[in-house]
Enzyme design. Structure first.
Site, PDB file in Angstrom:
ATOM      1  N   LYS A 229       0.808  -1.215   0.000  1.00  0.00           N
ATOM      2  CA  LYS A 229       0.000   0.000   0.000  1.00  0.00           C
ATOM      3  C   LYS A 229       0.844   1.269   0.000  1.00  0.00           C
ATOM      4  O   LYS A 229       2.053   1.258   0.237  1.00  0.00           O
ATOM      5  CB  LYS A 229      -0.952  -0.007   1.207  1.00  0.00           C
ATOM      6  CG  LYS A 229      -2.161  -0.906   1.010  1.00  0.00           C
ATOM      7  CD  LYS A 229      -3.204  -0.714   2.095  1.00  0.00           C
ATOM      8  CE  LYS A 229      -4.481  -1.486   1.784  1.00  0.00           C
ATOM      9  NZ  LYS A 229      -5.512  -1.320   2.826  1.00  0.00           N
ATOM     10  N   ARG A 263      -3.826  -9.982   5.162  1.00  0.00           N
ATOM     11  CA  ARG A 263      -4.407  -9.962   3.809  1.00  0.00           C
ATOM     12  C   ARG A 263      -3.309  -9.496   2.866  1.00  0.00           C
ATOM     13  O   ARG A 263      -2.865  -8.352   2.941  1.00  0.00           O
ATOM     14  CB  ARG A 263      -5.613  -9.032   3.753  1.00  0.00           C
ATOM     15  CG  ARG A 263      -6.292  -8.976   2.385  1.00  0.00           C
ATOM     16  CD  ARG A 263      -7.479  -8.023   2.408  1.00  0.00           C
ATOM     17  NE  ARG A 263      -8.166  -7.991   1.128  1.00  0.00           N
ATOM     18  CZ  ARG A 263      -7.828  -7.180   0.108  1.00  0.00           C
ATOM     19  NH1 ARG A 263      -6.814  -6.329   0.254  1.00  0.00           N
ATOM     20  NH2 ARG A 263      -8.490  -7.206  -1.029  1.00  0.00           N
TER      21      ARG A 263
END
Length: 284
Positions: A229, A263
């Protein structure tokens, strides 16, 4: 530090998933515009290959998303989202029927169709039930585990919603209220996702990660989604494609802080991090 009673299991399709060893949720993006280009899988062949990779490398869950939540992503209608998901779901239903499937959606009708028609087992809603007011009732009806995420605004507006007087305090209040709503509806298996990157700037993301174990007072398993991210590649001034090492560093820290599920895009590396941390924790 006070130790809270964090549940070590959730009920997934009648079987207990045990978090005494953290689990891995492998990401399968069936979108053409996910922020990490390397994760985009659109053809049946690409999807099949990605499913095989995720399972071979040791994931416990496959999380399928058909709607990109990155800022600026195209808004698609439910029919298009369902079509994208169905390509992967049909492959899993036919060739990997025992796979635990999570559906990354904020739409209750998508959640319902995926559970009832394709055997999906978990609903992963980035909106915390705020975009679709029917989501909580639907999850209660379906009797499936629910990933309750923190966000302010929507994927289109969240980058302008980063104002907090006290980030951790507001997250705990937010989660407490929604957990109570879900419990009242009969939803008993809840996972908490702090929403890294969702209505949080760079410093807020790292403050949240540093204090992740504070969320243990909510006494529910924590799911961490930070793989490749912006909080990694913006800080390091690199691209998502170059962010594997940074992801592994943060995954390791999250495990130390008590994360129950990671995740991830990169299953093999996450599995190695879990194995090492579990070995360290087993030492006297």
């Amino acid at each position: 530090m006070r130790r809270f009673n964090i549940p070590q299991t959730i009920n997934v399709k009648g079987k207990l998933m045990d978090f005494s060893t953290p689990k891995i949720m492998g990401i399968l993006n069936v979108t053409p515009d996910s922020f990490y280009a390397g994760s985009r899988k659109n053809t049946e062949k690409e999807i099949y290959t990605r499913i095989e990779q995720i399972l071979k490398e040791g994931a416990d869950i496959i999380d399928i998303g058909g709607y990109s939540s990155r800022p600026g992503a195209a808004d698609i209608n439910p029919d298009e989202e369902m079509f994208r998901l169905s390509v992967a779901l049909k492959i899993l239903q036919k060739d990997y029927p025992d796979t635990i499937i999570s559906i990354d959606t904020f739409r209750s009708e998508i959640a319902k169709a995926c559970v009832e028609n394709y055997g999906a087992a978990i609903i992963n809603d980035i909106s915390g039930g705020m975009i679709d007011e029917k989501m909580f009732d639907t999850v209660a009806e379906l009797k499936v585990p629910y990933v309750l995420s923190h966000i302010k605004g929507t994927p289109a507006t969240m980058t302008t919603q980063c104002q907090y007087d006290d980030l951790l305090k507001e997250l705990i209040l937010y989660f407490s209220e929604k957990i109570n709503q879900l419990y009242r509806l009969g939803v008993n298996d809840i996972l908490l996702d702090p929403g890294f990157g969702f209505a949080k700037n760079l410093d807020q993301n790292y403050r949240l990660m540093k204090n992740l174990n504070n969320l243990s007072l909510l006494e529910l398993p924590i799911l961490v989604g930070i793989s490749r991210k912006r909080m990694i590649y913006q800080l390091l001034e690199i691209s998502p494609e170059e962010s594997l090492n940074g992801s592994t560093v943060l995954h390791t820290y999250a495990l130390i802080q008590g994360a129950s599920i990671l995740r991830v895009h990169d299953v093999k590396e996450a599995a190695e991090a879990i194995k090492i941390i579990q070995k360290l924790k087993s030492q006297s």
